[in-house]
Design a protein around this motif. Sequence first.
Motif, PDB file in Angstrom:
ATOM      1  N   SER A 139     -16.639  11.649  -6.393  1.00  0.00           N
ATOM      2  CA  SER A 139     -15.510  10.704  -7.037  1.00  0.00           C
ATOM      3  C   SER A 139     -14.965  10.619  -7.104  1.00  0.00           C
ATOM      4  O   SER A 139     -13.526   9.830  -8.061  1.00  0.00           O
ATOM      5  CB  SER A 139     -15.511  11.730  -8.256  1.00  0.00           C
ATOM      6  OG  SER A 139     -15.660  12.808  -8.436  1.00  0.00           O
ATOM      7  N   GLY A 140     -14.381  10.830  -5.839  1.00  0.00           N
ATOM      8  CA  GLY A 140     -13.071  10.833  -5.219  1.00  0.00           C
ATOM      9  C   GLY A 140     -12.103   9.003  -5.316  1.00  0.00           C
ATOM     10  O   GLY A 140     -12.915   8.222  -5.036  1.00  0.00           O
ATOM     11  N   ASP A 141     -11.086   8.865  -5.456  1.00  0.00           N
ATOM     12  CA  ASP A 141     -11.020   7.964  -5.307  1.00  0.00           C
ATOM     13  C   ASP A 141     -11.325   7.167  -3.339  1.00  0.00           C
ATOM     14  O   ASP A 141     -11.704   7.761  -2.190  1.00  0.00           O
ATOM     15  CB  ASP A 141      -8.737   7.822  -4.901  1.00  0.00           C
ATOM     16  CG  ASP A 141      -8.393   8.240  -6.760  1.00  0.00           C
ATOM     17  OD1 ASP A 141      -9.060   8.589  -7.301  1.00  0.00           O
ATOM     18  OD2 ASP A 141      -7.777   7.903  -6.445  1.00  0.00           O
ATOM     19  N   ASP A 180      -0.749   2.888   3.035  1.00  0.00           N
ATOM     20  CA  ASP A 180      -0.501   1.456   2.702  1.00  0.00           C
ATOM     21  C   ASP A 180      -1.893   1.615   1.975  1.00  0.00           C
ATOM     22  O   ASP A 180      -2.354   0.921   0.642  1.00  0.00           O
ATOM     23  CB  ASP A 180      -0.516   0.184   3.337  1.00  0.00           C
ATOM     24  CG  ASP A 180      -1.151  -0.461   3.266  1.00  0.00           C
ATOM     25  OD1 ASP A 180      -0.619  -1.524   2.553  1.00  0.00           O
ATOM     26  OD2 ASP A 180      -2.368  -0.855   3.742  1.00  0.00           O
ATOM     27  N   LEU A 181      -3.420   2.527   2.686  1.00  0.00           N
ATOM     28  CA  LEU A 181      -4.480   2.743   1.404  1.00  0.00           C
ATOM     29  C   LEU A 181      -4.340   3.206   0.269  1.00  0.00           C
ATOM     30  O   LEU A 181      -4.930   3.233  -0.057  1.00  0.00           O
ATOM     31  CB  LEU A 181      -5.961   3.270   2.980  1.00  0.00           C
ATOM     32  CG  LEU A 181      -6.221   1.833   3.789  1.00  0.00           C
ATOM     33  CD1 LEU A 181      -6.985   1.849   4.555  1.00  0.00           C
ATOM     34  CD2 LEU A 181      -7.145   0.878   3.010  1.00  0.00           C
ATOM     35  N   MET A 182      -3.431   4.570   0.562  1.00  0.00           N
ATOM     36  CA  MET A 182      -3.063   5.189  -0.635  1.00  0.00           C
ATOM     37  C   MET A 182      -2.662   4.890  -1.478  1.00  0.00           C
ATOM     38  O   MET A 182      -2.898   4.647  -3.319  1.00  0.00           O
ATOM     39  CB  MET A 182      -2.137   6.883  -0.153  1.00  0.00           C
ATOM     40  CG  MET A 182      -2.837   7.464   0.428  1.00  0.00           C
ATOM     41  SD  MET A 182      -4.384   8.596  -0.827  1.00  0.00           S
ATOM     42  CE  MET A 182      -3.275   9.358  -2.132  1.00  0.00           C
ATOM     43  N   GLU A 183      -1.463   3.687  -1.465  1.00  0.00           N
ATOM     44  CA  GLU A 183      -1.248   2.944  -2.563  1.00  0.00           C
ATOM     45  C   GLU A 183      -2.271   2.048  -2.955  1.00  0.00           C
ATOM     46  O   GLU A 183      -2.211   2.092  -4.719  1.00  0.00           O
ATOM     47  CB  GLU A 183       0.177   2.167  -2.090  1.00  0.00           C
ATOM     48  CG  GLU A 183       1.500   2.980  -1.771  1.00  0.00           C
ATOM     49  CD  GLU A 183       2.766   1.808  -0.429  1.00  0.00           C
ATOM     50  OE1 GLU A 183       2.281   0.869  -1.180  1.00  0.00           O
ATOM     51  OE2 GLU A 183       3.645   2.633  -0.518  1.00  0.00           O
ATOM     52  N   LYS A 184      -3.589   1.247  -2.374  1.00  0.00           N
ATOM     53  CA  LYS A 184      -3.936   0.872  -2.944  1.00  0.00           C
ATOM     54  C   LYS A 184      -5.126   0.750  -3.360  1.00  0.00           C
ATOM     55  O   LYS A 184      -6.381   0.130  -3.616  1.00  0.00           O
ATOM     56  CB  LYS A 184      -4.436  -0.148  -1.840  1.00  0.00           C
ATOM     57  CG  LYS A 184      -3.014  -1.638  -1.311  1.00  0.00           C
ATOM     58  CD  LYS A 184      -3.746  -2.391   0.204  1.00  0.00           C
ATOM     59  CE  LYS A 184      -2.261  -3.003   0.450  1.00  0.00           C
ATOM     60  NZ  LYS A 184      -2.286  -4.168   1.737  1.00  0.00           N
TER      61      LYS A 184
END
Length: 304
Positions: A139-141, A180-184
């Motif tokens: 279920s994680g991001d 970058d992917l963490m922000e998005k």
Amino acid sequence: MGSPKFSLETLDILNKNENINLSLVVSGKDKKRNRNKFRPTVVKQYAIDNNIEVLTPDSVNTDEFLSILREKNIDFIVVVAFGQLIKENLLKAYENKIINLHPSSLPKYRGPSPVQYTLLNGDKKTHASAMLIEKGMDSGDILSQKEIEINEDDDFTSLSEKLSNLGGQTILESILNYEDLMEKRVKQDDNKATFTKKITKEMGKIDFNQTKEEIINKIRAFVEFPKAYFSYKDQNVKILKASPVEIENPKISFVYKANKNDKIIIGCKNGGIRIEKIQFPGKKAMDTKSFLLGNDFEEGIYLD
């Protein structure tokens, strides 16, 4: 962290990338395999062959294991079909730094059997998803998702190979472009979540009251385990490949043909299936034409 063949591609991609320092592999215990000899998982064997330190702990959720990771200054943990549940101790210590490869279009098909369910339901496309591990079931991001088309002749083996390769690229991208992917990152919509179950032997039994598409999808999904099967003269006969046949007013479970030219054709709800590859108990799997050159299969009967 990984154990089966599906994990290998990600391990190999990470190991060969000059920007990644892969300093530890964690895998399952050695098991009795061929001829009752204890053998390592394919992931552990890869680590041995490539001189990477490898551990097979009973649990990754101990203080002892966590201290090993800290001593090695581990930044990221990558999980691909590992088999152990990662609990709070490790989740807290590596918050948002444990990345899992899940071979489905999350939040669709969470759970242990996403590739099989994708094929069972006749989906035309799926994804390799790189997601953050949290307490919930898959279920994680989501950090990254890469789409792949599913061909009509794809089965569990071929689709797993494609997703394994694509998944390795997805994981690599997620680490190299982490900030970058963490922000998005995309939060999963739990309202759209569907769940898969562990595949059992009983699920392989074919019901000829189903459509030819449903039956062929089952054969594709279960080609490795448990293999789709039907009962013929008190024997469970496995089908490894089949194609659809048009039949007007079909008779359910009726054997229309059984010869080397037509192969074996069996009626179902909306037509029939032609068995292309077959396996009898105690025998090797073989294409149906070759099987019928040396074996009989009765025409004009209804299967049990």
